[in-house]
Design an enzyme around this catalytic site. Structure first.
Site: not given
Ligand code: BGP
Length: 471
Positions: A165, A370
């Site tokens: 990201e 993801e």
């Molecule tokens: C993405 C990231 C992750 C993860 C996910 C969920 O943006 O790559 O590391 O955490 O989001 O987001 P959050 O943890 O803010 O709910």
């Protein structure tokens, strides 16, 4: 397009799940790991720090065994740069090297293909002190680090991801300090896009080096792609959506795949006097390093309208909320979509739209690195978690991947976030995503025991049927 017959998922489709080092490993000060920037700052009020996390460092065998029980074909995890190089450069930490070697071996022993992210939001603190991506040397730091990974793990790791990201690091840079800024910074926008440029060059060099040192291995980027819809069919709204798509999504993939900047963003940066300066050799490096596939994280789509200057612009509160950019676009809510308990819009059809769009633009195979839904969850007295909403969410998204495959798009795999519960980027342990419940709260570590959730057994069936039985 309605399909009368759906195309089956490819036989070698990589059904997987994801984690990242700082969010799940813990053991923050163990076996020579150097601190990352986050370790030295206070956590968001009301949330845990990252010192123990899910304690994957000590539970990795048990966790990978659970993944094998689920039938995972791949496990996407990240390597902590500061566990390998406590100071970010220089002396290698043998214990750190050994840890990931053991994780990789354990995956392979259990029939799981490791999918390794090199950098997931965890810049070594020592490098932050030297300016992070603001230091022109950062390109070489990353390439040297990548080279260590390839030389030590390239014999066993066939799939690599560079930077998780990067686009989120960039668009949250000012608000959440995801980048390090110099004390004197007269042109913040230029600084942000200069650092972005360094990451892109570092990535391109890492692509090329991977092909040189690990013949047969495949490597790709891992941006967070949220396709942007226009709020209406008003032509100006479409221009706004094109601007937002270019800024949030295509800039990163255009450079990664074609080695050249997106023209809309280049023109915008030029107008703002914020163009990145190319160091000698950068253009050649960008043109020479090519990815083999596109990895991307997908949580939702975004929607925007024209910014005519008449109303204030929305501010992003996190990575999945639409924001605004003066004269370019104004983010707004999509009235056709519901939201998750943590306020993110949910758009499975948007995943099909996103896949089709990426494929039309780049014609490379894709893996979703993801996708998932965060929720506050509790164990029942008999050690269960009934996460039917997660099953419904993932099912709806897998159906759309199936449709995109029938549309002719080339899909390599799907790795929901997350394999096990871990710490959210800024909402602590109470926002859980895992197939496996980890028994701890933000401030009570309990016994850190693992409990498969209902979604674990559901995903196991999905994988066993290669996506035919979605329950
Ligand atoms: C993405 C990231 C992750 C993860 C996910 C969920 O943006 O790559 O590391 O955490 O989001 O987001 P959050 O943890 O803010 O709910």
């Amino acid at each position: 397009m309605k399909h009368s017959v759906l195309t089956a998922f490819p036989q070698d489709f990589l059904w997987g799940a994801s984690t990242s080092a700082f969010q799940c490993e813990g053991a923050a000060a163990e076996d020579g790991r150097g601190p990352i920037g986050r370790d030295l700052h206070k956590p968001v009020p009301g949330t845990t720090d990252f010192s123990v996390a899910s304690d994957f460092y000590h539970h990795y065998k048990e966790d990978i065994a659970l993944m094998a029980q689920m039938g995972l074909k791949t496990f996407r995890f990240s390597i902590s740069w500061s566990r390998i190089l406590p100071d970010g450069t220089g002396e290698v930490n043998p214990k750190g090297l050994e840890f990931y070697s053991k994780v990789i071996d354990e995956c392979i022993k259990q029939g799981i293909e490791p999918l390794v992210t090199m950098f997931h939001f965890d810049m070594p603190a020592a490098l932050e002190r030297r300016g992070g991506w603001g230091n022109p040397e950062s390109v070489q730091w990353f390439v040297d680090y990548a080279s260590i990974l390839y030389k030590n793990y390239g014999d066993r790791v066939k799939y690599w991801l560079t930077i998780n990201e990067q686009n989120v690091l960039i668009f949250l840079a000012e608000k959440y300090h995801t980048l390090v800024f110099p004390k004197e910074c007269p042109n913040v926008l230029q600084e942000i896009y200069q650092q972005n440029h360094r990451m892109l060059v570092a990535q391109a060099k890492a692509f090329a080096l991977c092909h040189q040192l690990c013949p047969g291995a495949k490597i790709g980027p891992a941006p967070n792609i949220s396709f942007v819809y226009p709020a209406s069919c008003k032509p100006e709204d479409t221009i706004a959506a094109e601007n937002y798509n270019a800024m949030r999504n295509w800039l990163y993939l255009d450079v990664a795949v074609h080695g050249r900047y997106n023209e809309i963003i280049w023109a915008w940066l030029k107008e703002k006097d914020a163009l990145p300066v190319f160091a000698p050799g950068d253009a050649e490096a960008l043109a020479a390093g090519k990815p083999d596939f596109i990895g991307f994280n997908y949580y939702n789509t975004l929607t925007c309208e024209e910014d005519d200057g008449s109303r204030p612009l929305s501010q992003a509160t996190d990575q999945q909320t639409a924001r605004g950019e003066s004269g370019m676009f104004r983010g707004c809510a999509n009235p056709h979509l519901k939201t998750s308990p943590f306020g993110w819009e949910i758009d499975p059809v948007g995943l099909r739209v996103t896949i089709r769009e990426i494929y039309a633009r780049y014609h490379l195979p894709m893996i979703i690195t993801e996708n998932g839904v965060g929720a506050a969850e509790e164990l029942t007295a008999d050690g269960k978690v009934h996460d039917d909403y997660r099953i419904a969410y993932l099912k709806a998204h897998i159906e759309q991947i199936g449709l995109a495959i029938a549309d002719g798009c080339e899909m390599m795999g799907y790795c929901p976030w997350s394999a096990i519960d871990l710490i959210s980027t800024h909402q602590g342990f109470k926002k859980r995503y895992g197939f496996v419940y980890v028994n701890r709260d933000d401030f009570d570590l309990k016994d850190l025991a693992r409990y498969p959730k209902d979604s674990f057994y559901w995903y196991k069936k999905v994988i066993a049927s290669n996506g035919e039985d979605l329950g």
